[in-house]
Every structure is written in structure tokens, then in C-alpha cells.
Design an enzyme around this catalytic site. Structure first.
Site, mmCIF file in Angstrom:
data_model
loop_
_atom_site.group_PDB
_atom_site.id
_atom_site.type_symbol
_atom_site.label_atom_id
_atom_site.label_comp_id
_atom_site.label_asym_id
_atom_site.label_seq_id
_atom_site.Cartn_x
_atom_site.Cartn_y
_atom_site.Cartn_z
ATOM 1 N N SER A 166 0.845 -1.194 0.000
ATOM 2 C CA SER A 166 0.000 0.000 0.000
ATOM 3 C C SER A 166 0.875 1.237 0.000
ATOM 4 O O SER A 166 1.681 1.438 0.926
ATOM 5 C CB SER A 166 -0.892 0.012 1.246
ATOM 6 N N GLY A 207 -17.067 9.164 2.488
ATOM 7 C CA GLY A 207 -18.317 9.380 1.769
ATOM 8 C C GLY A 207 -18.203 9.241 0.275
ATOM 9 O O GLY A 207 -19.194 9.343 -0.437
ATOM 10 N N SER A 221 -16.528 6.530 -1.025
ATOM 11 C CA SER A 221 -16.434 5.079 -1.223
ATOM 12 C C SER A 221 -15.084 4.605 -1.746
ATOM 13 O O SER A 221 -14.984 3.937 -2.768
ATOM 14 C CB SER A 221 -17.557 4.588 -2.148
ATOM 15 N N ASP A 263 -22.322 1.380 -4.045
ATOM 16 C CA ASP A 263 -20.948 1.862 -4.155
ATOM 17 C C ASP A 263 -20.127 1.078 -5.182
ATOM 18 O O ASP A 263 -19.558 1.673 -6.104
ATOM 19 C CB ASP A 263 -20.266 1.840 -2.789
ATOM 20 N N TYR A 289 -27.903 4.553 12.278
ATOM 21 C CA TYR A 289 -28.186 3.873 11.017
ATOM 22 C C TYR A 289 -29.002 2.610 11.278
ATOM 23 O O TYR A 289 -30.018 2.347 10.621
ATOM 24 C CB TYR A 289 -26.877 3.517 10.307
#
Length: 381
Positions: free
Chosen positions: A65, A119, A121, A167, A217
Site C-alpha cells: 500500500s 463518503g 467510497s 458503491d 443507522y
């Protein structure tokens, strides 16, 4: 970024990679409708994740990464999720491919991205980019929709995130200057032209995320499910709130308790707003589209109660500013970004004024993220 990933890969692993790209996404309108099998209106954006990949002759897979500047190695024949680790997205996709019967060999993979805010994704973009890279490397000819479903299930099982279909779907199927009218019941979409002429989409990142987001949620989702159970006595064919026509809101109000009705009202009206938004964009009526953004925010704030003082402030201040056709909170709520449709002639003044007002009110320096509707996942090199 493509060149950076390719060069990093060459430096680490000594070979030239296949490079895949998958974009992040915005949702123009249609929040908290997906888990009621409703309609959403997402689009891929230019920012995203790049993945370099190539086979190796070793006995393991090597990952890197660039964001974490960290390596990870796993055995392709024996692995399991590692809680909270970025490698879960690769292992999760490998697991999905293997379960589907695809024979994968050991590979090297490096990735990095430029998705700037929560937000948008980034996790879905990463999963789709990895899936696209694996498909190309092993010449698997996997349909996009299967890739989307693998990405969703990978997040469920390996990252522990119960994400919806929107998404990864937008990341895979995105089209330049088009939004996707996505039906979350049939998992099918229509491409809708979304060219904003002399206007632009601009995200304002509030840089806040309140802790009650996850529990709230779950409560909203439960409220919707309970509403369906009560409504079914009068609407026996209704499977979800998606099946209740907006013209029947008054009837629904008589059926549901006071605490449930506003939540159901939001879902029913928001699905209708998605339909209206797709129609007004077809007719290039940007004023009507902006008005729907404003309605959506009011519904999310007042009926569904998933906004917060910072998002309300950003939206309400924007509504009063010249050149702003519409603004609303975007995403799950309790923080994150607002999405704004603004005349290009007013962009600089808007950013300057909102930055100053928001910093004065909350002592937070907001970020501004221009977004353009772009192509979905693809191989670059």
C-alpha cells in the site's frame, strides 16, 4: 498516479505491472433508500484507486500500500481476515474469486489512490479495482455485475462492513457525464445524461463524524422494517417502502405511529425525488434539480434525522448564496460532505464565504472537492 503505481511496483517487485483503475462515487440524490429496495442516483468520479498487478513465481502473494507505505504477504491457499487491515480488501476479493471456481496463481500487487474524503467510497473503489486487475491478469472474462457482487460480499465478509450494492456498482458501471438511475431491487440501471453546462458539482467536507452514526443507522433501518410490517396489513403486496406510492402518504400517516411515520415518509418521498431528478436532468432543468437537492436535505434532516448541526449549517448557508442552485448532505449522515450545484461564475466566492463562515461558527476549516462524472473501472496499461 498510474505512473507512480507502475514505478513503485517495478521498484518493489522488479517487473512491469498491469494497471487497473476504479473510481470513487458520489450519490446525486437518493439517501437511505437502498435497503428498502428503492432507487438511487450515483455516478463515478475522476478520483479513485489505482492497482498494479503481475504474477510471481513465489509461494505467496505480496501486497504493498503506497498510502500506508507497508507490505503484506499471504498464502493464496490458506488465509483469513485480519481485523482492520487494508489487506482484507485483496484477500476478500481473492476469496470470492476462488469460491466462484476461478483458479488464481500467486501475484504481486501495489495500490494507491487520491480519493480525498469519507463518503466517496474508497473501499468499494479498492475492491472493484482489485477485481478488475485480477480479471485482467488471469484473463477471466468476469461480467461487471458479478464483479460488483463479489466486491460487496468481500466487504461483508472480510472488512466487516455491511455495505449496499450502490458503491461498487457505480464504481464498475460509471460512464463519463452520466449518472446511473440504479434500481436496488433488480440491480439494473439506466444511464441518464448529467451535463451541468456552466455549473459544477462541488463537495464541501465538514470534517466532522459524530459517533452515533452507526447506531443511528441501525435504528433507522429497523424503523423502516417495522413500518413495512405495519403497512402490510393495508398493503399486503408491499415488500418494502418502495412499494408505497407517494400519493398515499396521508393514508400511511393514519397507519403508522408518530415516531415511525417521518422515517417512512422520507424513504417514500426520497424514492420519488430520485425519479423526478432523473426526469429533470433529462430535460436539462438544473433549477428543478437544485430544488430537489434542497428538498432531500430537509427530509434527511427533519424526517429521517440523520443530519447534524454542521451539515445543516453548510446546506442552509449555501441555499442563500448567489449562484447556488441546490445543496444537501450526502451519505449516511452525522458528518461528511454536502454536495452543491453551483454556477461556475460564483465558485470562488462561494468557497471563500463558506470557508470563512464555517470556520467562524465551528472553528473547523472545511475542504472543497470538485467532482466530475467520469468513467467506471478499467484497465489503463
Amino acid at each position: 498516479m498510474k505512473d507512480k503505481i507502475a514505478q513503485t511496483f517495478d521498484n518493489l517487485f522488479g517487473s512491469r505491472p498491469i494497471v487497473a483503475f476504479a473510481p470513487g462515487r458520489i450519490n446525486l440524490i437518493g439517501e437511505h433508500t437502498d435497503y428498502q429496495e428503492g432507487l438511487v442516483f450515483p455516478a463515478a468520479i475522476e478520483q479513485g484507486i489505482w492497482v498494479g498487478i503481475q504474477q510471481n513465481e513465489l509461494s505467496s502473494c505480496r501486497l504493498y500500500s503506497t498510502d500506508f507505505e507497508e507490505e503484506f504477504v499471504f498464502d493464496i491457499n490458506s488465509f483469513s481476515p485480519k481485523k482492520g487491515h487494508w489487506a482484507n480488501y485483496t484477500m476478500g476479493m481473492v476469496s470470492q474469486f476462488q469460491q466462484a471456481g476461478y483458479n488464481l496463481k500467486n501475484f504481486d500487487l501495489a495500490f494507491g489512490g487520491n480519493i480525498p474524503a469519507s463518503g466517496l467510497s474508497s473501499s468499494a473503489a479498492l475492491s472493484v479495482a482489485i477485481g478488475t486487475a485480477l480479471t485482467a491478469l488471469f484473463q477471466l472474462n468476469i461480467p461487471k455485475k458479478s464483479l460488483v457482487l463479489y466486491a460487496q460480499k468481500s466487504e461483508h465478509l472480510f472488512a466487516g462492513v455491511k455495505c449496499g450494492i450502490m458503491d461498487p456498482y457505480a464504481s464498475a458501471f460509471g460512464v463519463k457525464n452520466r449518472a446511473l438511475l440504479l434500481d436496488c431491487r433488480s440491480n439494473t440501471h439506466l444511464e441518464i445524461a448529467a451535463e451541468f453546462a456552466n455549473h459544477s458539482l462541488l463537495l464541501v467536507n465538514s470534517k466532522v463524524k459524530h459517533n452515533l452514526a452507526d447506531s443511528a443507522y441501525n435504528k433507522r433501518r429497523e424503523a423502516c422494517e417495522e413500518s413495512v410490517r405495519l403497512i402490510q396489513k393495508s398493503y399486503p403486496k408491499a415488500i418494502t417502502l418502495r412499494d408505497i406510492p407517494v400519493k398515499d402518504l396521508e393514508k400511511v400517516k393514519q397507519i403508522l405511529p408518530e415516531d415511525l411515520f417521518p422515517k417512512a415518509k422520507h424513504v417514500i418521498t426520497e424514492i420519488n425525488r430520485v425519479k423526478l431528478a432523473s426526469n429533470v436532468l433529462k430535460n436539462n432543468d438544473l433549477n428543478a434539480f437544485g430544488a430537489l437537492l434542497k428538498e432531500s436535505h430537509r427530509s434527511l434532516s427533519e424526517d429521517f434525522e440523520v443530519s447534524c448541526v454542521e451539515l445543516d449549517y453548510l446546506a442552509e448557508q449555501s441555499w442563500e448564496m448567489p449562484g447556488v442552485l441546490g445543496s444537501r448532505m450526502m451519505g449516511g449522515g452525522f458528518g461528511g460532505c454536502t454536495i452543491n450545484l453551483i454556477s461556475n461564475a460564483h465558485l470562488d466566492k462561494f468557497q471563500s464565504e463558506i470557508y470563512t463562515k464555517f470556520k467562524s461558527k465551528f472553528q473547523i476549516e472545511a475542504d472543497f472537492i470538485p467532482v466530475a462524472l467520469s468513467q467506471g473501472a478499467r484497465i489503463l496499461a
